[in-house]
Motif scaffolding. Structure first.
Motif, short mmCIF file in Angstrom:
data_model
loop_
_atom_site.label_atom_id
_atom_site.label_comp_id
_atom_site.label_asym_id
_atom_site.label_seq_id
_atom_site.Cartn_x
_atom_site.Cartn_y
_atom_site.Cartn_z
N THR A 94 0.82 -1.21 0.00
CA THR A 94 0.00 0.00 0.00
C THR A 94 0.85 1.25 0.00
OG1 THR A 94 -1.69 -1.23 1.24
CG2 THR A 94 -1.93 1.15 1.12
N PHE A 95 1.92 1.26 0.78
CA PHE A 95 2.85 2.39 0.78
C PHE A 95 3.43 2.60 -0.63
CE2 PHE A 95 3.57 2.55 5.54
CZ PHE A 95 3.31 3.91 5.66
N HIS A 96 3.80 1.50 -1.26
CA HIS A 96 4.38 1.60 -2.60
C HIS A 96 3.35 2.14 -3.60
CE1 HIS A 96 7.10 0.71 -5.90
NE2 HIS A 96 6.11 0.10 -6.52
N GLN A 97 2.13 1.68 -3.49
CA GLN A 97 1.08 2.10 -4.42
C GLN A 97 0.70 3.56 -4.22
OE1 GLN A 97 -2.71 0.16 -3.85
NE2 GLN A 97 -3.36 0.55 -5.95
N GLN A 98 0.59 4.00 -2.96
CA GLN A 98 0.10 5.34 -2.68
C GLN A 98 1.18 6.41 -2.61
OE1 GLN A 98 -2.60 5.55 0.62
NE2 GLN A 98 -3.87 3.85 -0.09
N ALA A 99 2.39 6.02 -2.23
CA ALA A 99 3.44 7.02 -2.04
C ALA A 99 4.74 6.69 -2.75
CB ALA A 99 3.71 7.20 -0.54
N GLY A 100 4.76 5.59 -3.52
CA GLY A 100 5.98 5.23 -4.23
C GLY A 100 7.11 4.80 -3.32
N ILE A 101 6.79 4.32 -2.13
CA ILE A 101 7.79 3.94 -1.14
C ILE A 101 8.24 2.51 -1.37
CG2 ILE A 101 8.07 3.38 1.32
CD1 ILE A 101 6.53 5.89 1.97
N ASP A 102 9.56 2.34 -1.53
CA ASP A 102 10.15 1.04 -1.78
C ASP A 102 10.58 0.43 -0.45
OD1 ASP A 102 11.59 -1.16 -2.54
OD2 ASP A 102 12.85 -0.11 -4.00
N ALA A 103 10.11 -0.77 -0.14
CA ALA A 103 10.41 -1.43 1.13
C ALA A 103 11.90 -1.72 1.29
CB ALA A 103 9.61 -2.72 1.26
N GLU A 104 12.65 -1.75 0.19
CA GLU A 104 14.09 -1.98 0.30
C GLU A 104 14.80 -0.76 0.87
OE1 GLU A 104 15.79 -3.28 -3.32
OE2 GLU A 104 14.67 -5.17 -3.38
N ARG A 105 14.21 0.42 0.72
CA ARG A 105 14.84 1.66 1.18
C ARG A 105 14.13 2.25 2.39
NH1 ARG A 105 15.16 5.70 -3.66
NH2 ARG A 105 16.26 6.87 -2.04
N TRP A 106 12.96 1.73 2.71
CA TRP A 106 12.19 2.25 3.84
C TRP A 106 11.86 1.14 4.81
CZ3 TRP A 106 10.25 7.40 4.33
CH2 TRP A 106 10.59 8.24 3.27
N GLN A 107 11.94 1.45 6.09
CA GLN A 107 11.55 0.49 7.12
C GLN A 107 10.06 0.70 7.42
OE1 GLN A 107 14.05 -0.39 10.69
NE2 GLN A 107 12.33 0.48 11.83
N VAL A 108 9.27 -0.32 7.16
CA VAL A 108 7.82 -0.24 7.35
C VAL A 108 7.44 -1.05 8.59
CG1 VAL A 108 5.58 -0.79 6.37
CG2 VAL A 108 7.40 0.08 4.89
N GLN A 109 6.66 -0.43 9.46
CA GLN A 109 6.20 -1.10 10.68
C GLN A 109 4.68 -0.94 10.80
OE1 GLN A 109 9.07 1.16 13.21
NE2 GLN A 109 9.59 -0.84 14.05
N VAL A 110 4.03 -1.97 11.31
CA VAL A 110 2.58 -1.96 11.47
C VAL A 110 2.24 -2.16 12.93
CG1 VAL A 110 0.41 -2.99 10.74
CG2 VAL A 110 2.35 -2.98 9.17
N ALA A 111 1.41 -1.27 13.47
CA ALA A 111 1.00 -1.39 14.87
C ALA A 111 -0.02 -2.51 15.04
CB ALA A 111 0.40 -0.07 15.35
N ASN A 112 0.00 -3.14 16.19
CA ASN A 112 -1.01 -4.15 16.50
C ASN A 112 -2.36 -3.47 16.74
OD1 ASN A 112 0.76 -6.35 16.38
ND2 ASN A 112 1.46 -5.98 18.48
N SER A 113 -3.41 -4.19 16.53
CA SER A 113 -4.76 -3.67 16.75
C SER A 113 -5.69 -4.82 17.08
CB SER A 113 -5.25 -2.91 15.51
OG SER A 113 -6.54 -2.39 15.71
N VAL A 114 -6.84 -4.49 17.65
CA VAL A 114 -7.80 -5.53 17.97
C VAL A 114 -8.48 -5.99 16.68
CG1 VAL A 114 -8.20 -4.65 20.28
CG2 VAL A 114 -9.63 -3.84 18.40
N PHE A 115 -9.07 -7.16 16.73
CA PHE A 115 -9.71 -7.75 15.55
C PHE A 115 -10.78 -6.82 14.99
CE2 PHE A 115 -12.87 -10.36 13.41
CZ PHE A 115 -12.08 -11.17 12.61
N GLY A 116 -10.74 -6.63 13.68
CA GLY A 116 -11.75 -5.83 13.00
C GLY A 116 -11.48 -4.34 12.95
N GLN A 117 -10.36 -3.87 13.55
CA GLN A 117 -10.09 -2.43 13.60
C GLN A 117 -8.93 -2.06 12.65
OE1 GLN A 117 -12.15 -0.68 15.05
NE2 GLN A 117 -13.15 -2.09 16.47
N PRO A 118 -8.89 -0.80 12.21
CA PRO A 118 -7.79 -0.36 11.35
C PRO A 118 -6.44 -0.46 12.07
CG PRO A 118 -9.58 1.25 11.37
CD PRO A 118 -9.86 0.27 12.46
#
Length: 241
Positions: A94-118
């Protein structure tokens, strides 16, 4: 400061850095300094000035990465994603599609969340993170974390926020907003701003872009403003003249 060990907090923004240091106990005086210029160079200059403890290896530092060093993205719930790796791959795509961010050059982290939430995802440039690690290692100052500013602010004030609000973090050239609905993160918006522009105008633009309109706006900044919630960090607040 002649103390055994000292804690450091560094805010890296678009046009420089702010540094605060304090011995590791309640009530100690805070040393604070600012440096304009290219952010990494400004950080290096302040590192030369910052007080150190007698036992330097016990000193600790935290870096807060402000605008424009971090990209944020709120990922809508996806029923087909089950593991953290699934969400990680989805965030990178999604980062690559929306902002042109390449995972090889950017560190991407995702926060935990409860089931069903963003879920909130952040991307930081790997070269900046590596440069910061090497800089602090060169000066033998242990670097605990490099934390996105909006994430750090949200963690600091989360329990004080109303269920429906926008948490806004204005900087000299950017505005970061985290929208909360029914007590959960719902949307995020970061936009560049002109120095000296009206905060109310920038907040209105963020609401339009995020397609949100929160009933309460709470401002986190080092200088007190209307609807002010608190400073970016307790040691970074600008004292009145």
């Amino acid at each position: 400061m002649s103390f055994p060990f000292i804690e450091h907090v560094v805010w890296l923004h678009s046009s420089g850095a702010v540094w605060a240091a304090r011995p590791r106990w309640r009530g100690a005086r805070v040393w604070r300094a600012e440096q304009a210029g290219e952010p990494l160079s400004a950080c290096a200059a302040l590192l030369e000035q910052a007080p150190r403890g007698r036992l330097r290896f016990l000193d600790r530092a935290t870096v807060l990465l402000g605008f424009p060093h971090v990209h944020y993205l709120m990922l809508a719930w996806q029923t087909g994603l089950y593991s953290h790796a699934d969400w990680q791959n989805f965030a990178e795509a999604t980062f690559h599609q929306q902002a042109g961010i390449d995972a090889e050059r950017w560190q991407v982290q995702v926060a935990n969340s409860v089931f069903g939430q963003p879920r909130l995802a952040v991307a930081t440039p790997k070269d900046l993170l590596q440069d910061l690690r090497e800089l602090f290692k060169l000066h033998r100052l242990p670097l605990l974390t490099c934390t996105p500013l909006l994430t750090a602010v949200a963690q600091q004030y989360w329990r004080r926020l109303p269920d429906d609000c926008v948490l806004a973090v204005p900087e000299s050239e950017g505005l970061s907003c985290l929208y909360r609905q029914q007590g959960i993160p719902h949307q995020v918006c970061v936009l560049p701003t002109h120095p000296g522009s009206a905060l109310s105008d920038n907040l209105f633009t963020a609401d339009v872009l995020a397609q949100q309109q929160a009933p309460v706006t709470l401002i986190v900044a080092n200088r007190r403003t209307e609807d002010w919630l608190g400073p970016l960090h307790p040691w970074l607040e600008e004292l009145p003249a």
